[in-house]
Write an enzyme that holds these catalytic residues in place. Structure first.
Site, short mmCIF file in Angstrom:
data_model
loop_
_atom_site.label_atom_id
_atom_site.label_comp_id
_atom_site.label_asym_id
_atom_site.label_seq_id
_atom_site.Cartn_x
_atom_site.Cartn_y
_atom_site.Cartn_z
CE LYS A 1 17.71 -62.53 47.58
NZ LYS A 1 17.50 -62.74 46.16
N1 PMP Z 1 14.27 -59.32 42.20
C1 PMP Z 1 14.66 -60.59 42.36
C2 PMP Z 1 13.73 -61.67 41.96
C3 PMP Z 1 15.93 -60.88 42.91
O1 PMP Z 1 16.32 -62.13 43.08
C4 PMP Z 1 16.79 -59.81 43.24
C5 PMP Z 1 18.17 -60.08 43.75
N2 PMP Z 1 18.20 -60.51 45.06
C6 PMP Z 1 16.33 -58.49 43.07
C7 PMP Z 1 15.07 -58.30 42.54
C8 PMP Z 1 17.18 -57.33 43.46
O2 PMP Z 1 17.21 -57.21 44.84
P1 PMP Z 1 18.44 -56.57 45.63
O3 PMP Z 1 18.59 -55.19 45.11
O4 PMP Z 1 18.02 -56.61 47.04
O5 PMP Z 1 19.62 -57.42 45.34
#
Ligand code: PMP
Length: 285
Positions: free
Chosen positions: A151
């Protein structure tokens, strides 16, 4: 009272919360981040977010200059300093200020930033009536180029997809991977319901390991709904009985139209609604 932002050990008023223009986080998107939810004054699944942050940092050779325990404490203090009961936390670790060149060895002092603020949610209407999304031509980053499991502060891949979606009138956009399989949306993971089973792309389809995704898999399993992490195509999406997205900000949001095709009967389906209710219960208990 002005919002307080944490930067590397200190709280600043929002207007005074600044970092160097030489920070490689700004110059190159060199850094990592997390987006978390606050429910009832507490950060939801903090440990999972910290684990993911540390994994992202490790993948890019970035050493976070504090322990997970100290960071957790700093997050709680920032949330409390802003008196937030429901809200959102953006956690950012940058490479730090350096020279005008890519070399991360010429940077120092990675910045740890915690922004705790109110959250702008999707309109309630999306939760009641469902969202329309579109498949876009911008494919998800090839895992051999930049793993979608990191991320990172470099979100251009998703931003280009988001722009394509918005230009087509859709708030979220479905991205395929380099094999043409369904990957995820620009900021959310994707689930389908087919004949009572929950289907979602596996991590090696080139997606972010969403924390909300993991929670929904847990809740479904507890409820006796079979969950399969399998490669999916657009065809699978079109013929699904139900579709929904998950994310820390979006929570669980039904999708009722994909590429102008109605999904199921065009309304949020029973399994989606059951999981939305369960998700609401575990976050607001
Ligand atoms: N995919 C992407 C590309 C994201 O940026 C996010 C948000 N952070 C998610 C999925 C969902 O992840 P999470 O449930 O950890 O927020």
């Amino acid at each position: 009272m002005s919002l307080k932002v944490y930067i590397s050990g200190q709280l600043y008023d929002k207007d005074d919360a600044k970092i160097s223009v030489y920070d490689h986080g700004l110059l190159y998107g060199d850094g990592v981040f997390e987006g978390m939810r606050i429910y009832g004054g507490k950060v939801f699944r903090m440990q999972e977010h910290l684990d993911r942050l540390w994994n992202s940092a490790k993948a890019i050779w970035l050493e976070i200059p504090m322990t997970p325990g100290d960071l957790a404490k700093a997050i709680d203090e920032t949330v409390a300093a802003n008196g937030l009961v429901d809200g959102y936390v953006r956690l950012v670790v940058t490479r730090g200020a350096g020279t005008l060149g890519l070399d991360p060895n010429r940077t120092s002092n990675p910045r740890v930033i915690i922004i705790a603020d109110k959250i702008t949610l999707y309109p309630q209407e999306y939760y009641e009536n469902g969202l329309e999304i579109i498949t876009v031509s911008t494919m998800r980053n090839h895992p051999a180029a930049l793993s979608p499991r990191v991320k990172s502060l470099n979100y251009l891949n998703n931003i280009l997809a988001k722009i394509e979606g918005l230009q087509a009138g859709c708030e979220e956009a479905l991205m395929l991977n380099h094999k043409g399989e369904v990957a995820e949306c620009t900021g959310d993971n994707l689930f389908l319901v087919k004949r009572g089973q929950l289907l979602t792309p596996p991590i090696d389809a080139g997606i972010l390991e969403g924390i909300t995704r993991a929670v929904v898999i847990e809740l479904a399993t507890e409820a006796g709904i079979p969950v399969r992490e399998i490669p999916l195509t657009r065809h699978d999406v079109y013929i699904a009985d139900e579709c929904f997205l998950t994310g820390s900000a979006a929570e669980v949001v039904p999708v009722v139209k994909v590429d102008s095709r109605r999904i199921g009967d065009g309304r949020p389906g029973p399994v989606t609604r059951q999981l939305m209710t369960r998700f609401h219960e575990v976050t607001r208990q």
